[in-house]
Design an enzyme around this catalytic site. Structure first.
Site, PDB file in Angstrom:
ATOM      1  N   GLU A  44       1.091  -1.065  -0.421  1.00 24.98           N
ATOM      2  CA  GLU A  44      -0.091  -0.023   0.089  1.00 24.98           C
ATOM      3  C   GLU A  44       0.812   0.911   0.013  1.00 24.98           C
ATOM      4  O   GLU A  44       2.007   1.414   0.998  1.00 24.98           O
ATOM      5  CB  GLU A  44      -0.892   0.021   1.431  1.00 24.98           C
ATOM      6  CG  GLU A  44      -2.035   0.970   1.120  1.00 24.98           C
ATOM      7  CD  GLU A  44      -3.296   0.870   1.962  1.00 24.98           C
ATOM      8  OE1 GLU A  44      -3.966   2.132   2.009  1.00 24.98           O
ATOM      9  OE2 GLU A  44      -2.484  -0.007   2.906  1.00 24.98           O
ATOM     10  N   LYS A 113      -9.556   3.829  -2.486  1.00 23.73           N
ATOM     11  CA  LYS A 113      -9.053   2.375  -1.800  1.00 23.73           C
ATOM     12  C   LYS A 113     -11.183   2.961  -1.168  1.00 23.73           C
ATOM     13  O   LYS A 113     -11.064   4.085  -0.738  1.00 23.73           O
ATOM     14  CB  LYS A 113      -8.576   2.933  -0.494  1.00 23.73           C
ATOM     15  CG  LYS A 113      -9.118   1.377   0.664  1.00 23.73           C
ATOM     16  CD  LYS A 113      -6.965   2.107   1.968  1.00 23.73           C
ATOM     17  CE  LYS A 113      -7.554   0.862   2.421  1.00 23.73           C
ATOM     18  NZ  LYS A 113      -6.299   1.187   3.886  1.00 23.73           N
ATOM     19  N   CYS A 174      -5.811  -3.292   1.935  1.00 23.56           N
ATOM     20  CA  CYS A 174      -5.484  -3.724   3.267  1.00 23.56           C
ATOM     21  C   CYS A 174      -7.090  -3.698   4.212  1.00 23.56           C
ATOM     22  O   CYS A 174      -7.324  -5.119   4.184  1.00 23.56           O
ATOM     23  CB  CYS A 174      -4.490  -2.178   3.793  1.00 23.56           C
ATOM     24  SG  CYS A 174      -4.226  -2.217   5.023  1.00 23.56           S
ATOM     25  N   SER A 360      21.393  -1.974  33.788  1.00 17.71           N
ATOM     26  CA  SER A 360      21.002  -1.599  34.929  1.00 17.71           C
ATOM     27  C   SER A 360      20.931  -3.301  35.767  1.00 17.71           C
ATOM     28  O   SER A 360      21.318  -3.013  37.304  1.00 17.71           O
ATOM     29  CB  SER A 360      19.559  -0.996  35.345  1.00 17.71           C
ATOM     30  OG  SER A 360      18.424  -1.990  35.255  1.00 17.71           O
TER      31      SER A 360
END
Length: 721
Positions: A44, A113, A174, A360
């Site tokens: 896309e 789309k 999509c 750490s």
């Protein structure tokens, strides 16, 4: 028997990198043609990159997209192949997210789309307008630069399908696959046999299964061939698009690309018999529905996707007959691969010289370090395979000259060049955490420094005492909650300052140029609860674990211990999580879960109910009182829910300053893109909490634990800044 060679591609595109995106598109077409493909589908918005965000509103973005398309149309690569290419198009002064279908230097049609992704991380309606004229087209008048190449003045724009000599192709974009009434159903009933889906779908843990099942379902009932192309790479934002291009036929996946890869171009092909589609559709009930289906306009092209059965070029032995199993990564592997690929994209595209991590000795910074180690492993693996693009990037990042023959084949050696770790101890730090940090750095090969920052902390507390005349004390020394909190936070905030100093100067110390990106390591549960100091070493340039739960991180560390052969990781798994910001005494050792007043497992549950299930305080209580009712009384559940929402609400302001994090979890509290909520709350929720209390008092206790005892057991931690 009609044979069809189809192709779906994954491209590692980059927002606004028009030059690079063009090169990758042309390379994908070149590879597809070399494999005999006659149809190429890309991800896309591949010309611009999917993540341009508000740049889609700029006229320049549309202009440069047409300029790139003109170069594609002019290229010899597009001869003899149908190409489905994505870009934004302005039609009648409205911006659409489009697929441009081209063949032999001509545009066949432009398909906008119709259903937009507009939730979670997606804001497509902010930039684009959906095409609402279903099964209708209009004339789109082309820019002069396109007319100069194709000789065309106008092309069809809208909801139509492409009819070739031998088959029919329909486009789905999509989100349209995820909608209840997906276009492929009606297109399939009208005779469309091949569906293309161009996607910009991001990675989340455990998400691939949903995507695969939708693709299989898309052709299980209606029949047909489904080509799914997805972007791969970071695209310049918090998301990692995880590729995994696929080809399916009649409900079965027959080809699948990689989900996590350092490759910029990956082409997936399959040879499929069109007659299989027609045989699958020979069902009476389907035929009755098809006979009454509404018609799509067909854009005709004088070209056959399938080769003639007498054509010697076709190798019938290549016909897809098997149905390979779909490859799924376990969540632990997804954590090892997804954030690692994301970090590599950021490193090579930001043109910095490596990463710096405050290490750490706890499991969170450990997980971040191991993800960087995984990145180095992926780089070394690609280098051993001869990937010249990866080798070139690695040489530049490592400070090697262009003419160098350096190849990063050893992940530990490469890490020593580009990964810098530092243990920043104080008088409250333990020998155990210092040793774990040192041992881990040695195991993964990072350039490690170890320092004690007590003098820096003392200088600031002495300054405060000099100005005010009073000296703050820790709680264990008789100090108030405010003093105790301030003394903890000054240690944490100084670590951020020191981290950036070392990140900017360590390359110089080592005789190199440039700077390092600082990595943070706050997990999603601590962010959700607000259990971190604002502007401490959780404030960084990037955070690869910012949307991953503590529970998943522990599973990842256990996986990496064995998969990467790092035995020291056992020590991290067995250690009690602690910030080590308060003095250790014979009767008190600071522990994270005690400080938070809830466990990490509980936080994962709260997070999913709040965000994914969309629960407020009352609905969360009603769900948990049933789920936890066998071991917690209604009053206990009420107390936990109230405690969570109170802490989440009063610490919500911290989400506005979260380090950009790899998005891996649906309940991420990232305020900047994903979790759009206020950051000033009525944190005691008087209406909601009163309703919870009323319901808790009414419900029966299904446990043997007395409410008074349960409430006494609930810790009430001091405020965490």
């Amino acid at each position: 028997m009609g044979h069809l060679i189809t192709v779906a591609t994954s491209l590692n595109q980059w927002a606004l990198d028009f030059e690079g995106n063009l090169e990758r598109i042309l390379e994908s077409i070149r590879v597809a043609k070399q494999r005999g493909a006659t149809l190429r589908v890309g991800p896309e918005l591949e010309i611009t990159g999917y993540g341009c965000l508000d740049h889609f509103l700029e006229g320049d973005t549309c202009l440069h997209s047409w300029e790139v398309l003109a170069k594609i149309l002019s290229s010899d690569e597009v001869t003899g192949i149908v190409c489905d290419i994505g870009m934004p198009v302005m039609h009648k002064n409205v911006i659409y997210n489009c697929r441009v279908i081209i063949y032999n230097h001509k545009i066949l049609m432009i398909r906008p789309k119709m259903w937009m992704a507009n939730n979670g991380n997606y804001r497509e309606l902010r930039y684009f307008t959906p095409w609402m004229k279903h099964r209708q087209t209009e004339d789109h008048y082309l820019p002069r630069m396109i007319h100069a190449v194709t000789g065309q003045n106008k092309v069809p724009f809208g909801d139509a399908v492409v009819s070739t000599v031998d088959t029919c192709i329909g486009v789905e974009l999509c989100e349209e696959l995820f909608t209840p009434a997906s276009p492929h159903i009606l297109m399939g009933l009208d005779g469309v046999e091949i569906f293309t889906n161009s996607s910009g779908s991001h990675h989340e843990l455990r998400k691939l299964y949903t995507r695969v099942e939708l693709i299989k379902e898309a052709t299980m009932k209606v029949g047909g061939i489904y080509l799914y192309a997805n972007q791969q790479g970071c695209d310049g934002d918090r998301l990692y698009y995880d590729g995994c291009a696929m080809i399916a036929i009649n409900g079965h996946i027959v080809a699948q690309g990689s989900q996590f890869s350092l490759n910029d171009v990956e082409v997936v092909t399959a040879t499929i018999d069109l007659e299989d589609v027609r045989a699958h559709r020979a069902v009476s009930s389907r035929s009755m529905q098809a006979a009454s289906a509404e018609r799509y306009q067909r854009i005709e092209v004088d070209f056959a996707l399938s080769a003639d059965s007498t054509d010697s070029v076709v190798d019938f032995q290549e016909l897809i007959m098997t149905r390979p199993d779909v490859r799924y990564h376990r969540p632990e592997e997804e954590i090892a691969l997804g954030p690692a690929c994301w970090l590599w994209d950021y490193l090579r595209r930001s043109r910095t010289q490596g990463y710096f991590l405050p290490l750490s000795g706890g499991i969170d910074s450990c997980a971040t370090a191991v993800i960087v180690h995984s990145m180095c492993r992926l780089v070394a693996e690609s280098a051993r395979k001869g990937d010249q693009a990866v080798i070139a990037d690695a040489r530049r990042i490592a400070g090697e000259p262009e003419e160098s023959k350096y190849v990063p084949e050893d992940p530990r050696e490469f890490a020593n060049r580009i990964f810098h770790t530092c243990y920043m101890g104080t008088e409250n730090s333990s020998d155990e955490t210092r040793k774990r940090a040192k041992d881990l750095a040695q195991a993964i090969g990072s350039y490690h420094t170890d320092l004690n920052m007590d003098t820096v902390v003392a200088s600031l507390t002495n300054l405060f005492s000099f100005v005010t005349g009073v000296k703050p004390r820790f709680r264990v020394h008789g100090g108030s909650a405010a003093e105790n909190l301030a003394l903890q936070n000054i240690q944490a905030r100084l670590r951020m300052v020191i981290a950036y100093l070392f990140a900017q100067l360590l390359p110089w110390v080592r005789g190199r140029y440039g700077g390092l990106l600082v990595l943070g390591s706050a997990n999603v549960d601590e962010s959700l609860r607000g259990y971190f100091t604002k502007y401490d070493c959780s404030s960084a340039d990037l955070n690869p674990i910012g949307a991953i739960s503590k529970t998943d991180l522990k599973k990842f560390i256990a996986y990496a211990r064995d998969a990467f052969s790092i035995p020291i990781l056992t020590d991290f798994l067995e250690a009690v999580p602690t910030a080590e910001l308060e003095p250790i005494t014979e009767t008190y050792v600071q522990a994270d879960e005690a400080d938070m007043g809830m466990t990490y497992d509980e936080l994962s549950v709260f997070g999913r109910l709040r965000k994914v299930e969309k629960c407020g305080p009352y609905s969360m209580f009603t769900k948990l009182v049933h789920e936890w009712g066998s071991f917690l009384s209604p009053l206990q559940v009420a107390e936990k829910v109230r405690h969570f929402f109170f802490e989440h609400a009063r610490n919500r302001h911290k989400m506005t300053t979260l380090t950009p994090s790899y998005h891996a979890e649906q309940y991420s509290p990232d305020d900047n893109r994903f979790d759009l909520r206020p950051f000033l709350y009525p944190s005691r929720f008087p209406w909601q909490f009163r309703k919870i209390d009323q319901e808790a008092a009414r419900l029966p206790d299904r446990t043997n634990v007395k409410p008074a005892d349960a409430k006494a057991q609930m810790p009430h931690p001091e405020d965490v800044d």
